[in-house]
Write an enzyme that holds these catalytic residues in place. Structure first.
Site, PDB file in Angstrom:
ATOM      1  N   GLY A  28      18.356   6.875  -1.818  1.00  0.00           N
ATOM      2  CA  GLY A  28      19.623   6.590  -2.479  1.00  0.00           C
ATOM      3  C   GLY A  28      20.578   5.789  -1.615  1.00  0.00           C
ATOM      4  O   GLY A  28      21.655   5.420  -2.059  1.00  0.00           O
ATOM      5  N   TYR A  75      11.256   1.819  -9.378  1.00  0.00           N
ATOM      6  CA  TYR A  75      10.648   0.505  -9.565  1.00  0.00           C
ATOM      7  C   TYR A  75      11.081  -0.127 -10.887  1.00  0.00           C
ATOM      8  O   TYR A  75      11.262  -1.345 -10.961  1.00  0.00           O
ATOM      9  CB  TYR A  75       9.121   0.601  -9.482  1.00  0.00           C
ATOM     10  CG  TYR A  75       8.625   1.029  -8.122  1.00  0.00           C
ATOM     11  CD1 TYR A  75       9.145   0.469  -6.956  1.00  0.00           C
ATOM     12  CD2 TYR A  75       7.639   1.995  -7.999  1.00  0.00           C
ATOM     13  CE1 TYR A  75       8.688   0.853  -5.704  1.00  0.00           C
ATOM     14  CE2 TYR A  75       7.172   2.377  -6.746  1.00  0.00           C
ATOM     15  CZ  TYR A  75       7.700   1.814  -5.615  1.00  0.00           C
ATOM     16  OH  TYR A  75       7.248   2.184  -4.372  1.00  0.00           O
ATOM     17  N   GLU A  93       0.830  -1.208   0.000  1.00  0.00           N
ATOM     18  CA  GLU A  93       0.000   0.000   0.000  1.00  0.00           C
ATOM     19  C   GLU A  93       0.861   1.254   0.000  1.00  0.00           C
ATOM     20  O   GLU A  93       0.625   2.171  -0.757  1.00  0.00           O
ATOM     21  CB  GLU A  93      -0.941  -0.009   1.209  1.00  0.00           C
ATOM     22  CG  GLU A  93      -1.817   1.210   1.322  1.00  0.00           C
ATOM     23  CD  GLU A  93      -2.837   1.351   0.200  1.00  0.00           C
ATOM     24  OE1 GLU A  93      -3.349   2.468   0.030  1.00  0.00           O
ATOM     25  OE2 GLU A  93      -3.130   0.366  -0.512  1.00  0.00           O
TER      26      GLU A  93
END
Length: 178
Positions: A101, A139, A91
């Site tokens: 990073g 992603y 979620e």
């Protein structure tokens, strides 16, 4: 399931009831960072109830560096009738800006991936706002794929209440339902 990763300073641990206020604060920070179009209606008590109440509906893990919470992932179980297996829906994933990073986000996702495998899940999935370019780039670097074969639909507010009450059925709806 907890993990010590990177240089031994990062600990990913299950959230505890004492974390509810901090998790709520992170949720507010996340919506601000994403420029989410709306207000956060949830309160710390809602987060606590969802995670630790009589009928928990979600789980969360916290990323700590040297004992300081720097991020979290909140997830809940799903089930695919087609695959015949459970899954995990992520979620929220949030890492404070000063720790992005540093591998914290990747460590949180890797933790959930291991959890999914350990639970026999067929998938780990999540939604991302199309406007969240940094998250989408992150992603994609992990080789997550976009699911083009589905659209996310939602009923909420007055439309949800109207359907629940049996109101607002158009002629087209009647024809399809027959």
């Amino acid at each position: 399931m907890s993990d010590v990763v990177t240089d031994g300073r990062l600990l990913i641990r299950p959230a505890e009831p004492r974390d509810a206020e901090m998790l709520h604060r992170f949720i507010v920070e996340l919506t601000e960072a994403e420029q989410y179009p709306g207000e956060v209606a949830a309160q710390p008590a809602d987060v606590a109830n969802a995670l630790f109440g009589d009928r928990p509906v979600a789980e969360a893990v916290v990323a700590d560096i040297a004992g300081d919470p720097v991020g979290f992932a909140l997830h809940y179980p799903t089930y695919s009738t087609v695959a015949g297996r459970p899954g995990i829906h992520l979620e929220d994933l949030y890492v404070r800006p000063e720790h992005r990073g540093d591998g914290v986000g990747r460590a949180l996702l890797a933790h959930l991936a291991r959890l999914a495998v350990a639970r026999g899940c067929g998938r780990l999935e999540w939604w991302v706002l199309r406007t969240n370019d940094p998250a989408l780039r992150f992603y994609r670097r992990l080789h997550a794929r976009t699911v083009d074969e589905i659209d996310v639909l939602r009923l909420d507010g007055p439309q949800l209440r109207a359907l629940a009450a049996g109101h607002h059925q158009s002629d087209a709806d009647t024809a399809v339902a027959q």
